[in-house]
Design a protein around this motif. Structure first.
Motif, PDB file in Angstrom:
ATOM      1  N   TYR A 116       0.037  -1.582  -2.544  1.00 27.34           N
ATOM      2  CA  TYR A 116      -1.211  -1.045  -1.998  1.00 27.34           C
ATOM      3  C   TYR A 116      -1.062   0.470  -1.931  1.00 27.34           C
ATOM      4  N   THR A 117      -1.708   1.159  -2.802  1.00 23.11           N
ATOM      5  CA  THR A 117      -1.506   2.614  -2.887  1.00 23.11           C
ATOM      6  C   THR A 117      -2.163   3.380  -1.746  1.00 23.11           C
ATOM      7  N   VAL A 118      -3.052   2.745  -1.001  1.00 24.77           N
ATOM      8  CA  VAL A 118      -3.715   3.405   0.118  1.00 24.77           C
ATOM      9  C   VAL A 118      -2.795   3.329   1.339  1.00 24.77           C
ATOM     10  N   LYS A 119      -2.297   4.481   1.762  1.00 24.11           N
ATOM     11  CA  LYS A 119      -1.321   4.522   2.858  1.00 24.11           C
ATOM     12  C   LYS A 119      -1.882   3.998   4.182  1.00 24.11           C
ATOM     13  N   ALA A 120      -3.171   4.167   4.411  1.00 29.39           N
ATOM     14  CA  ALA A 120      -3.777   3.678   5.650  1.00 29.39           C
ATOM     15  C   ALA A 120      -3.704   2.153   5.721  1.00 29.39           C
ATOM     16  N   ILE A 121      -3.860   1.481   4.588  1.00 24.61           N
ATOM     17  CA  ILE A 121      -3.758   0.023   4.560  1.00 24.61           C
ATOM     18  C   ILE A 121      -2.327  -0.402   4.857  1.00 24.61           C
TER      19      ILE A 121
ATOM     20  N   ILE B 261       3.858  -0.012  -0.357  1.00 26.92           N
ATOM     21  CA  ILE B 261       3.332   1.212  -0.977  1.00 26.92           C
ATOM     22  C   ILE B 261       3.167   1.024  -2.484  1.00 26.92           C
TER      23      ILE B 261
ATOM     24  N   LYS C 173      -0.093   1.256   6.498  1.00 24.96           N
ATOM     25  CA  LYS C 173       0.193   1.543   7.909  1.00 24.96           C
ATOM     26  C   LYS C 173      -0.363   0.441   8.818  1.00 24.96           C
ATOM     27  N   ARG C 174      -1.576  -0.035   8.539  1.00 23.19           N
ATOM     28  CA  ARG C 174      -2.169  -1.089   9.362  1.00 23.19           C
ATOM     29  C   ARG C 174      -1.333  -2.363   9.319  1.00 23.19           C
TER      30      ARG C 174
END
Length: 168
Positions: free
Chosen positions: A111-116, A108, A118-119
């Motif tokens: 990579y600030t994008v949570k969807a990334i 986190i 999560k993947r």
């Protein structure tokens, strides 16, 4: 302990452990095949060759051995197999939950994008730590598999450390 020794011992323990497990599979339900799981080493230990350390047949599970909790290492390993599920065998006393939490926190922050995040996190199939290995080893010892494990450790050590019995 040398990282190569951890990888060799982990392999010997997990190879013996999974060899006792049977799956039934086939393309047709009426023709099911019974097969023991088989764990294979895919190359030299600690080779820094970018490869995956162990692969399991017939399930196609991938295993990566590491000593670090560096998020870049985990995500690189996940990327090189295109986010196919992977099991990490980690030389640490931290619990599985602590490890996953640390990886996710670092992810986190990176990579600030949570969807990334999560993947990537969804690609981690299992965490095997020192405690898991000890539990498995104790069960295998009770099942009389000590010689099998030791023979594998000796064999893999000879390969890794270039030992030839004909050498002086």
């Amino acid at each position: 302990m040398d990282a190569r020794i951890f990888e060799i011992v982990s392999y010997a323990i997990l190879k013996a452990y999974y060899s006792e497990q049977i799956i039934y599979w086939d393309w047709n339900f009426n023709d099911l095949t019974e097969e023991n799981l088989k764990l294979y080493k895919t190359g030299r230990t600690n080779a820094n060759d970018g490869g995956i350390d162990f692969v399991m047949k017939p399930l196609g599970r991938f295993f990566q051995v590491t000593e670090t909790l560096d998020i870049n290492k985990y995500f690189l390993d996940i990327d090189k197999i295109q986010r196919y599920p992977i099991t990490f065998v980690i030389k640490t006393e931290k619990s599985e939950n602590e490890i996953l939490k640390k990886i996710e926190e670092n992810a986190i922050n990176t990579y600030t994008v949570k969807a990334i995040v999560k993947r990537y996190m969804d690609s981690i199939e299992e965490i095997i730590n020192i405690s898991n290995l000890q539990i498995i080893l104790n069960k295998l010892i009770q099942d009389g598999k000590t010689k099998e494990i030791m023979d594998e450790i000796i064999l893999q050590s000879k390969v890794e450390f270039n030992y030839d019995e004909n050498d002086d």
